[in-house]
Design a protein around this motif. Structure first.
Motif, short mmCIF file in Angstrom:
data_model
loop_
_atom_site.label_atom_id
_atom_site.label_comp_id
_atom_site.label_asym_id
_atom_site.label_seq_id
_atom_site.Cartn_x
_atom_site.Cartn_y
_atom_site.Cartn_z
N CYS A 25 -48.42 20.85 -67.27
CA CYS A 25 -49.01 21.68 -66.63
C CYS A 25 -50.25 20.79 -65.92
CB CYS A 25 -49.72 22.57 -67.83
SG CYS A 25 -51.27 23.48 -67.19
N PRO A 26 -50.71 19.57 -66.69
CA PRO A 26 -51.78 18.99 -65.71
C PRO A 26 -51.10 18.54 -64.44
CG PRO A 26 -51.70 18.36 -68.16
CD PRO A 26 -50.76 19.17 -67.89
N LEU A 27 -49.91 17.98 -64.54
CA LEU A 27 -49.18 17.51 -63.06
C LEU A 27 -49.19 18.47 -62.40
CD1 LEU A 27 -46.34 15.11 -64.72
CD2 LEU A 27 -48.76 14.39 -63.41
N GLU A 28 -48.82 19.78 -62.76
CA GLU A 28 -48.67 20.96 -61.87
C GLU A 28 -50.06 21.28 -61.23
OE1 GLU A 28 -47.33 24.69 -60.23
OE2 GLU A 28 -46.36 23.03 -60.96
N VAL A 29 -51.31 21.20 -61.74
CA VAL A 29 -52.66 21.32 -61.46
C VAL A 29 -52.88 20.72 -60.15
CG1 VAL A 29 -54.95 21.38 -61.85
CG2 VAL A 29 -53.49 22.49 -63.45
N VAL A 30 -52.52 19.19 -60.36
CA VAL A 30 -52.94 17.98 -59.57
C VAL A 30 -52.15 18.39 -58.37
CG1 VAL A 30 -52.62 15.56 -59.02
CG2 VAL A 30 -53.40 16.38 -61.14
N LYS A 31 -50.75 18.48 -58.40
CA LYS A 31 -49.78 19.06 -57.28
C LYS A 31 -50.53 20.36 -56.59
CE LYS A 31 -46.85 21.82 -57.37
NZ LYS A 31 -45.77 22.84 -57.68
N GLY A 76 -63.85 18.34 -65.67
CA GLY A 76 -63.49 18.18 -67.14
C GLY A 76 -62.08 18.26 -67.34
N PRO A 77 -61.74 17.83 -68.40
CA PRO A 77 -60.31 17.71 -68.90
C PRO A 77 -59.55 19.30 -69.06
CG PRO A 77 -61.49 16.40 -70.39
CD PRO A 77 -62.57 17.03 -69.49
N ARG A 78 -60.44 20.35 -69.31
CA ARG A 78 -60.01 21.56 -69.49
C ARG A 78 -59.37 22.14 -68.12
NH1 ARG A 78 -64.16 25.84 -72.13
NH2 ARG A 78 -62.28 27.12 -71.47
N SER A 79 -59.94 21.61 -66.89
CA SER A 79 -59.45 22.10 -65.65
C SER A 79 -57.97 21.78 -65.45
CB SER A 79 -60.46 21.55 -64.36
OG SER A 79 -61.52 22.18 -64.55
N LEU A 80 -57.38 20.68 -66.20
CA LEU A 80 -56.13 20.24 -65.98
C LEU A 80 -55.10 21.44 -66.69
CD1 LEU A 80 -56.36 16.53 -66.95
CD2 LEU A 80 -56.07 17.78 -64.45
N PHE A 81 -55.78 22.33 -67.26
CA PHE A 81 -54.73 23.35 -67.88
C PHE A 81 -55.14 24.73 -67.12
CE2 PHE A 81 -54.44 19.79 -70.74
CZ PHE A 81 -53.10 20.01 -71.13
N ARG A 82 -55.74 24.68 -65.99
CA ARG A 82 -56.14 26.03 -65.29
C ARG A 82 -54.69 26.62 -64.96
NH1 ARG A 82 -60.17 28.64 -65.23
NH2 ARG A 82 -60.11 29.16 -63.03
N GLY A 83 -54.57 28.04 -65.15
CA GLY A 83 -53.34 28.47 -64.69
C GLY A 83 -52.28 28.67 -65.94
N LEU A 84 -52.45 27.79 -67.02
CA LEU A 84 -51.54 27.77 -67.88
C LEU A 84 -51.16 29.12 -68.64
CD1 LEU A 84 -49.71 26.04 -69.91
CD2 LEU A 84 -51.87 25.67 -71.13
N GLY A 85 -52.34 30.07 -68.95
CA GLY A 85 -52.20 31.56 -69.36
C GLY A 85 -51.12 32.02 -68.53
N PRO A 86 -51.30 32.26 -67.30
CA PRO A 86 -50.23 32.98 -66.38
C PRO A 86 -49.19 32.15 -66.49
CG PRO A 86 -52.30 33.06 -65.20
CD PRO A 86 -52.41 32.01 -66.42
N ASN A 87 -49.00 31.02 -66.48
CA ASN A 87 -47.71 30.07 -66.39
C ASN A 87 -47.02 30.47 -67.75
OD1 ASN A 87 -45.96 28.32 -65.44
ND2 ASN A 87 -47.39 26.63 -65.71
N LEU A 88 -47.65 30.54 -68.88
CA LEU A 88 -47.01 30.71 -70.16
C LEU A 88 -46.29 32.17 -70.15
CD1 LEU A 88 -49.22 28.83 -72.99
CD2 LEU A 88 -46.92 28.17 -71.80
N VAL A 89 -47.35 33.05 -69.58
CA VAL A 89 -46.83 34.65 -69.57
C VAL A 89 -45.91 34.58 -68.72
CG1 VAL A 89 -47.73 36.97 -68.67
CG2 VAL A 89 -49.17 35.52 -70.30
N LEU A 146 -55.71 30.54 -59.86
CA LEU A 146 -56.74 29.64 -60.87
C LEU A 146 -56.52 28.36 -60.76
CD1 LEU A 146 -55.75 32.08 -63.79
CD2 LEU A 146 -57.80 32.13 -62.46
N GLN A 147 -55.50 27.76 -60.46
CA GLN A 147 -55.41 26.21 -60.22
C GLN A 147 -56.27 25.76 -59.04
OE1 GLN A 147 -51.17 25.83 -59.99
NE2 GLN A 147 -51.04 25.26 -62.10
N LEU A 148 -56.62 26.57 -58.00
CA LEU A 148 -57.16 26.28 -56.96
C LEU A 148 -58.75 26.42 -57.04
CD1 LEU A 148 -55.04 27.28 -53.94
CD2 LEU A 148 -55.31 25.02 -54.69
N ASP A 149 -58.97 27.13 -58.31
CA ASP A 149 -60.35 27.43 -58.61
C ASP A 149 -61.21 26.40 -59.11
OD1 ASP A 149 -62.72 29.37 -58.73
OD2 ASP A 149 -62.18 29.59 -61.02
N ALA A 150 -61.79 25.40 -58.31
CA ALA A 150 -62.30 24.09 -58.78
C ALA A 150 -63.85 24.46 -58.78
CB ALA A 150 -62.35 23.28 -57.36
#
Length: 311
Positions: A25-31, A76-89, A146-150
């Protein structure tokens, strides 16, 4: 294919996609941040926002490590997991639908075309990709938003439910299908991936059957088989991703909130004209670093679950 076999492939595909999504997930956010036109840079405490290609100054986009550093420092580190919820869903049903459709289509086509031929794998992968994209595009749009919501540390972050409301309020039901045309174009990546994967997999199985396996115990053969599957998945995905990558950038641009991008070809032309051909490959290195282990983990988990359930 029996009902049990279909359920096995559904469950195995879901498991593979879920495990891969969590670990990468963190690499997905950076990408996603690198692909976006709203990349935000911080220089000597001055924030320069390049929105839709126009900004205070023409600044070269940061590399993956710089982008990762900016996210950690400002959000913060939590932002590296932005969008993880919809991703898992979305990842479990998406992969489950994909693998079930792929296996079903392949079985049907094997009775019409030459069994396990390149044509069978290509058409099966294309149909499976089309089915999964159509069914799950709204989930991936929310994930991208969500991933773009900085937002800086301490600021209230947008929830998935709030994002859904904003999309519907702004664009209506059609807004949930933004970027789907680019995803359809990305089916070419899936087709290339599975054609290469099935070819390598077949060669590995032929090599094993032609060798003297009596001298090896079952455990050694199992380890060798799964290592070979991971290598096949990683190799095929690398080739496919590199060839078809521009559709990823176009899809992210189409899904941006308030974006001036309207269609696949309009976005392609705009990005190429304003930012050059290099922009169509922005984030490719991060994407490869993420996709290789993600695909290898996903395919290996899929094969392992099918192997275990089939006994």
């Amino acid at each position: 294919m029996s009902r049990r076999d279909t359920l096995v492939h559904l469950f195995a595909g879901g498991c593979g996609g879920t495990v891969g999504a969590i670990l990468t997930c963190p690499l997905e956010v950076v990408k996603t941040r690198l692909q976006s036109s709203t990349m935000t840079l911080y220089i000597s405490e001055v924030q320069l926002s390049a929105v839709n290609g126009a900004g205070v100054a023409r600044v070269a986009p940061p590399g993956p490590l710089h982008c990762l550093k900016l996210i950690l420092e400002r959000e913060g580190p939590r932002s590296l997991f932005r969008g993880l919820g919809p991703n898992l869903v979305g990842v479990a049903p998406s992969r489950a639908i994909y693998f079930a459709a792929y296996s079903t289509a392949k079985e049907k086509l094997n009775s019409v075309l030459e069994p396990d031929s390149t044509q069978v794998h290509m058409v099966s992968a294309g149909l499976a990709g089309f089915t999964a994209i159509t069914a799950t595009n709204p989930i991936w749009l929310i994930k991208t938003r969500l991933q773009l919501d900085a937002r800086n540390r301490g600021e209230k972050r947008m929830s998935a439910l709030e994002c859904v409301r904003r999309v519907y309020r702004t664009d209506g039901a059609r807004g949930f299908y933004r970027g789907m045309s680019a995803s359809y174009a990305g089916i070419s990546e899936t087709v290339i991936h599975f054609v290469i994967y099935e070819s390598i997999k077949r060669r590995l199985l032929e090599s094993r059957s032609s060798g003297n396996v009596d001298e090896e115990d079952d455990a050694s053969r199992d380890v060798s088989d799964f290592a070979g599957m991971m290598l096949a998945a990683a190799t095929s995905k690398t080739c496919a991703t590199t060839i078809a990558y521009p559709h990823e950038v176009i899809r992210t641009r189409l899904r941006e909130e308030g974006s001036r991008y309207r269609s696949f070809f309009q976005t392609l032309g705009t990005v190429f004209r304003e930012e050059g051909s290099g922009a169509l490959y922005r984030g490719l290195s991060t994407h490869l670093v993420r996709q290789i282990p993600n695909t290898a983990i996903m395919m290996c988990t899929y094969e392992l679950v099918v192997y275990l359930l089939d006994g």
